[in-house]
Write a protein that holds these residues in place. Structure first.
Motif, mmCIF file in Angstrom:
data_model
loop_
_atom_site.group_PDB
_atom_site.id
_atom_site.type_symbol
_atom_site.label_atom_id
_atom_site.label_comp_id
_atom_site.label_asym_id
_atom_site.label_seq_id
_atom_site.Cartn_x
_atom_site.Cartn_y
_atom_site.Cartn_z
ATOM 1 N N HIS A 256 0.887 -1.263 -0.030
ATOM 2 C CA HIS A 256 -0.026 -0.125 -0.061
ATOM 3 C C HIS A 256 0.742 1.158 0.126
ATOM 4 C CE1 HIS A 256 -3.576 -2.159 0.443
ATOM 5 N NE2 HIS A 256 -3.283 -2.850 1.572
ATOM 6 N N ASP A 257 2.195 1.119 0.025
ATOM 7 C CA ASP A 257 2.803 2.593 0.094
ATOM 8 C C ASP A 257 3.487 2.826 -1.245
ATOM 9 O OD1 ASP A 257 4.718 4.374 0.627
ATOM 10 O OD2 ASP A 257 5.889 3.465 2.408
ATOM 11 N N ASN A 258 2.930 3.987 -1.727
ATOM 12 C CA ASN A 258 3.191 4.295 -3.043
ATOM 13 C C ASN A 258 4.753 4.688 -3.187
ATOM 14 O OD1 ASN A 258 0.624 3.854 -3.969
ATOM 15 N ND2 ASN A 258 0.045 5.958 -3.625
ATOM 16 N N GLU A 259 5.504 4.829 -2.052
ATOM 17 C CA GLU A 259 6.782 5.171 -2.214
ATOM 18 C C GLU A 259 7.607 4.068 -2.311
ATOM 19 O OE1 GLU A 259 7.888 8.326 -2.610
ATOM 20 O OE2 GLU A 259 5.559 9.071 -2.478
ATOM 21 N N ARG A 260 7.214 2.867 -2.261
ATOM 22 C CA ARG A 260 8.072 1.651 -2.116
ATOM 23 C C ARG A 260 8.082 0.931 -3.582
ATOM 24 N NH1 ARG A 260 7.171 -0.819 3.736
ATOM 25 N NH2 ARG A 260 9.233 -1.950 3.217
ATOM 26 N N SER A 261 7.998 1.659 -4.552
ATOM 27 C CA SER A 261 7.986 1.106 -6.005
ATOM 28 C C SER A 261 9.053 0.492 -6.234
ATOM 29 C CB SER A 261 7.409 1.929 -7.048
ATOM 30 O OG SER A 261 8.461 3.004 -7.225
ATOM 31 N N VAL A 262 10.491 0.791 -5.638
ATOM 32 C CA VAL A 262 11.610 0.304 -6.182
ATOM 33 C C VAL A 262 11.808 -1.109 -5.581
ATOM 34 C CG1 VAL A 262 13.968 0.517 -5.762
ATOM 35 C CG2 VAL A 262 12.849 2.517 -6.426
ATOM 36 N N GLU A 263 11.234 -1.298 -4.315
ATOM 37 C CA GLU A 263 11.188 -2.519 -3.734
ATOM 38 C C GLU A 263 10.271 -3.423 -4.543
ATOM 39 O OE1 GLU A 263 10.984 -2.285 0.826
ATOM 40 O OE2 GLU A 263 11.217 -0.207 0.556
ATOM 41 N N ARG A 264 9.450 -3.140 -4.780
ATOM 42 C CA ARG A 264 8.267 -4.008 -5.480
ATOM 43 C C ARG A 264 8.874 -4.438 -6.707
ATOM 44 N NH1 ARG A 264 4.310 -0.544 -2.899
ATOM 45 N NH2 ARG A 264 4.397 0.956 -4.600
ATOM 46 N N THR A 265 9.343 -3.523 -7.530
ATOM 47 C CA THR A 265 9.993 -4.039 -8.717
ATOM 48 C C THR A 265 11.039 -4.954 -8.617
ATOM 49 O OG1 THR A 265 9.646 -1.662 -9.729
ATOM 50 C CG2 THR A 265 11.488 -3.093 -10.739
ATOM 51 N N ALA A 266 11.944 -4.617 -7.343
ATOM 52 C CA ALA A 266 13.081 -5.572 -7.069
ATOM 53 C C ALA A 266 12.549 -6.866 -6.750
ATOM 54 C CB ALA A 266 13.958 -5.124 -6.007
ATOM 55 N N LEU A 267 11.368 -6.813 -5.985
ATOM 56 C CA LEU A 267 10.841 -8.312 -5.665
ATOM 57 C C LEU A 267 10.338 -8.990 -7.111
ATOM 58 C CD1 LEU A 267 8.372 -9.085 -2.654
ATOM 59 C CD2 LEU A 267 7.930 -9.925 -4.974
ATOM 60 N N ALA A 296 1.477 1.746 -14.198
ATOM 61 C CA ALA A 296 0.615 2.602 -14.822
ATOM 62 C C ALA A 296 0.971 4.083 -14.211
ATOM 63 C CB ALA A 296 -0.947 2.334 -14.052
ATOM 64 N N ARG A 297 1.650 4.207 -13.094
ATOM 65 C CA ARG A 297 2.125 5.325 -12.668
ATOM 66 C C ARG A 297 3.382 5.848 -13.292
ATOM 67 N NH1 ARG A 297 -0.014 3.636 -7.451
ATOM 68 N NH2 ARG A 297 1.856 2.706 -6.988
ATOM 69 N N GLY A 298 3.912 5.008 -13.802
ATOM 70 C CA GLY A 298 5.314 5.427 -14.276
ATOM 71 C C GLY A 298 6.383 5.288 -13.493
ATOM 72 N N THR A 299 6.155 4.637 -12.151
ATOM 73 C CA THR A 299 7.367 4.457 -11.254
ATOM 74 C C THR A 299 7.811 3.019 -11.271
ATOM 75 O OG1 THR A 299 5.645 3.901 -9.534
ATOM 76 C CG2 THR A 299 6.659 6.326 -9.686
ATOM 77 N N GLY A 300 7.121 2.113 -12.016
ATOM 78 C CA GLY A 300 7.618 0.651 -11.993
ATOM 79 C C GLY A 300 8.730 0.570 -13.354
ATOM 80 N N ARG A 301 9.625 -0.486 -13.138
ATOM 81 C CA ARG A 301 10.602 -0.470 -14.229
ATOM 82 C C ARG A 301 10.727 -1.944 -14.723
ATOM 83 N NH1 ARG A 301 10.594 4.005 -13.694
ATOM 84 N NH2 ARG A 301 12.094 5.438 -13.243
ATOM 85 N N PRO A 329 0.739 -1.381 -19.248
ATOM 86 C CA PRO A 329 1.718 -0.225 -19.114
ATOM 87 C C PRO A 329 3.116 -0.421 -18.711
ATOM 88 C CG PRO A 329 0.475 -0.642 -17.075
ATOM 89 C CD PRO A 329 -0.080 -1.721 -17.838
ATOM 90 N N ALA A 330 3.821 -0.791 -19.796
ATOM 91 C CA ALA A 330 5.249 -1.139 -19.767
ATOM 92 C C ALA A 330 6.246 -0.014 -19.803
ATOM 93 C CB ALA A 330 5.723 -1.969 -21.078
ATOM 94 N N TYR A 331 7.317 -0.450 -18.983
ATOM 95 C CA TYR A 331 8.573 0.547 -18.868
ATOM 96 C C TYR A 331 9.369 0.550 -20.094
ATOM 97 C CZ TYR A 331 12.783 2.804 -17.057
ATOM 98 O OH TYR A 331 14.017 3.566 -16.841
ATOM 99 N N SER A 332 9.288 1.728 -20.804
ATOM 100 C CA SER A 332 10.152 1.870 -22.117
ATOM 101 C C SER A 332 10.750 3.053 -22.075
ATOM 102 C CB SER A 332 9.051 1.946 -23.428
ATOM 103 O OG SER A 332 7.992 2.786 -23.086
ATOM 104 N N PRO A 333 12.071 3.128 -21.277
ATOM 105 C CA PRO A 333 12.778 4.140 -21.116
ATOM 106 C C PRO A 333 13.301 5.024 -22.509
ATOM 107 C CG PRO A 333 14.009 2.544 -20.304
ATOM 108 C CD PRO A 333 12.761 2.023 -20.752
#
Length: 646
Positions: A256-267, A296-301, A329-333
């Motif tokens: 539920h913490d929107n600021e922890r997207s980096v950890e979710r991506t790592a997981l 969808a928010r653009g914070t996923g990788r 919504p894929a990450y396409s840098p």
């Protein structure tokens, strides 16, 4: 055959060969072996010898591999000698003359692997191990022989130096399980020392008696938070079925913490890397929704393929039914190299603490050296997460990024402190002297150059004992290292000839040695891909132009400076050239230019008196100064992070 050879060779050489063959055919093996001519050999040939060979005084083993002269006997006589030497080996073996038999294999047939295997069948493990070290055999095979010889001190030293545990354990497991078990424990301990906590847990898990230690390491990794904790959670979920229940509160916060997207991506990436990802399906199902929201928010990788695979692992029928028909919504840098316009950067506001060095630990976390104030771990907003009381002017980061060395100058020597970022421990390793050092290390082995001596030290032991060293033909003037290659520049003669030496890691095998001098005069840089590159302010004809010269390829550099600018400093990577120029406004202009076309892709104007520093870190560049400012530019995505330390 001898008649034909006589036409090819000189009279003395032909007579020597004839006499040698007569000794073999008469059965006088001892004399024949002293006169025998080696066949083939490791290394390059120095060409045809013009004199006659001389007999050996003894049948001595252990010559170093390398280039040598030879006699061109022709294919037919070479094959005849090969059969003759093989028959001699078989006879010596039958008669129990093992030393002479090994000599035939190693020195005459140059089949050194077979010679070591033969000694092993005789149970002469210590002799085989000594020869393997002398002949520079593959590290894992050498470690196995040292273990069988009971020389555990050297076995572990070689394995730690050359990262040879995995292969040696695999070689030992089937026939020597007790030795394999002991070496596996040493392997796991070394991985933990290097900061590779999850790999250490995996290495020791096959030993039932060591499961408690494995779980302790797993808990240690979980306690750090961030990306490592998320990855540890995946490993725990695979191994221990009570994970979701015991970590319900942590997982609720992670969802539920929107600021922890980096950890979710790592997981998510850790789940995708599992060979049997289905064993962690409940964990994937629990986090599939939040991971999709991050995307969808653009914070996923996660790219398109990875995201589809992750949703497949989750196997949530209801989630799949709710997914829209449109693409996920894929990450396409967009890499900075493909940017269509110049990215103009702005330095952050000044802070209060001096940043002497900086490295990226994981997305959103940095390790900073603050001089005598110590070292700190901060997040992307500049909030201090961990303080380490070790004087730190320079940082050397381990491959795991969980261990680092903090260096502080003390007159002519450097004080070295080991920083364990997981255990939150600082260990004083003593002082050492060097002119140049690698800015990364394996977690154990660290390379230093002092004058014309190159050495690798063990950073896990107080006093930094030497693991490997070599005396070079001249003083080292530059050193560059990554985890696959080390390059050095040497001045090898009074006329200032410069040589480039390249060592392949982890075994540190010298793969090339060449003169390195570009036709233009400027700032010389070691190129990560090999060779010396030069940034110069004039071409070979003396015309004023900014150029980049590497391996005969010349690229004209287009500086974004609007006025006349003086080149202060340059750094490079495989794809980028970074210039620091003094401009009339009283600032330093830092520019990132493509090494392909010389066009600028990003630039930033920095106060000239701020003692600007620059460090390349993987695919990123970190800019920092003594006013507590840090700018992080990620080249693969063009993403910029700025922070200030107060």
């Amino acid at each position: 055959m001898l008649s034909q050879v006589s036409r090819l060779l000189g009279r003395r050489q032909a007579a020597y060969v004839r006499r040698m063959l007569q000794m073999f055919e008469s059965g006088d093996l001892q004399s024949a072996l002293r006169h025998a001519i080696p066949l083939g050999g490791e290394g390059n040939s120095l060409g045809q010898t013009f004199g006659a060979p001389s007999p050996r005084s003894s049948l001595t083993l252990g010559q170093m591999p390398g280039a040598r002269t030879n006699i061109n006997l022709g294919d037919e006589l070479n094959e005849y000698l090969r059969r003759l030497y093989r028959q001699s080996f078989e006879r010596l073996d039958r008669e129990g003359q093992s030393e002479a038999a090994v000599f035939v294999l190693a020195e005459l047939l140059h089949n050194r692997k077979e010679a070591l295997a033969y000694l092993e069948t005789l149970g002469k493990y210590q002799q085989a191990a000594e020869l393997a070290l002398l002949w520079d055999q593959p590290s894992d095979a050498t470690v196995r022989l040292l273990c069988l010889a009971g020389d555990w001190r050297r076995a572990i030293a070689v394995a730690r130096r050359d990262s040879a545990f995995a292969g040696a354990v695999q070689m030992l497991e089937q026939k020597w399980p007790d030795a394999a078990r002991r070496l596996r424990q040493e392997w796991a301990g070394t991985l933990a020392d290097q900061g590779d906590w999850l790999l250490a847990m995996e290495a020791i898990w096959p030993l039932p008696e060591a499961r408690d230690q494995a779980i302790a390491w797993l808990l240690q990794a979980e306690a750090t938070g961030g990306v490592l904790a998320a990855r540890a959670l995946v490993r725990r979920a695979v191994l221990l079925p009570d994970t979701l229940d015991r970590y319900a509160e942590y997982l609720t916060q992670l969802r539920h913490d929107n600021e922890r997207s980096v950890e979710r991506t790592a997981l998510a990436r850790e789940l995708l890397a599992l060979k049997a990802a289905g064993s962690a399906q409940p964990l994937a199902r629990l986090l599939a929704g939040p991971v999709l929201a991050d995307q969808a928010r653009g914070t996923g990788r996660l790219d398109k393929s990875s995201l589809q695979r992750f949703i497949g692992i989750a196997g949530d029928a209801l989630l799949n039914a709710d997914l829209p028909n449109q693409a996920l919504p894929a990450y396409s840098p967009i890499p900075l190299a493909k940017a269509r316009s110049l990215l103009a950067l702005t330095p952050p506001a000044p802070g209060l603490l001096q940043i002497r060095d900086a490295v990226l630990l994981e997305p959103g976390r940095y390790l900073l050296a603050l001089g005598e104030a110590g070292a700190v771990v901060v997040d992307c907003s500049g909030r201090i997460l961990l303080r380490l009381t070790a004087p730190a002017e320079r940082l050397v980061i381990a491959e795991s990024r969980q261990v680092a060395l903090a260096l502080a100058r003390r007159d002519e020597v450097w004080r070295v402190s080991r920083l364990d970022l997981v255990r939150r421990q600082v260990t004083d390793m003593g002082v050492t002297r060097f002119d140049h050092c690698a800015d990364n290390f394996s977690g154990i082995a660290w390379t230093l150059a002092d004058g014309n001596r190159l050495r690798v030290v063990d950073t896990s032991q107080p006093g930094l004992p030497v693991l490997w060293q070599v005396e070079l033909p001249g003083p080292v003037t530059a050193l560059q290292a990554n985890f696959q290659l080390e390059q050095l520049l040497l001045t090898t003669s009074p006329s200032a000839d410069v040589e480039l030496w390249r060592y392949v890691l982890p075994q540190r095998r010298l793969v090339s040695r060449e003169y390195a001098r570009n036709p233009v005069v400027g700032i010389d840089l070691l190129h990560p891909g090999g060779g010396v590159a030069t940034v110069a302010e004039q071409d070979e004809a003396g015309a004023p132009v900014l150029i980049y010269h590497h391996h005969g390829r010349v690229v004209k550099l287009q500086s974004p400076a609007e006025f006349e600018a003086r080149l202060q400093r340059a750094q490079n990577s495989a794809e980028w050239i970074v210039l620091e120029q003094a401009i009339p406004t009283g600032e330093s202009l830092l520019s990132w230019l493509s090494s392909t076309d010389g066009q600028p892709r990003a630039s930033v104007s920095w106060p000239l008196n701020a003692s600007l520093s620059l460090r390349r870190d993987s695919d990123s560049w970190l800019v920092f100064d003594l006013y507590g400012r840090l700018l992080h530019l990620e080249m693969n995505s063009g993403q910029v992070t700025t922070l200030s330390i107060s």
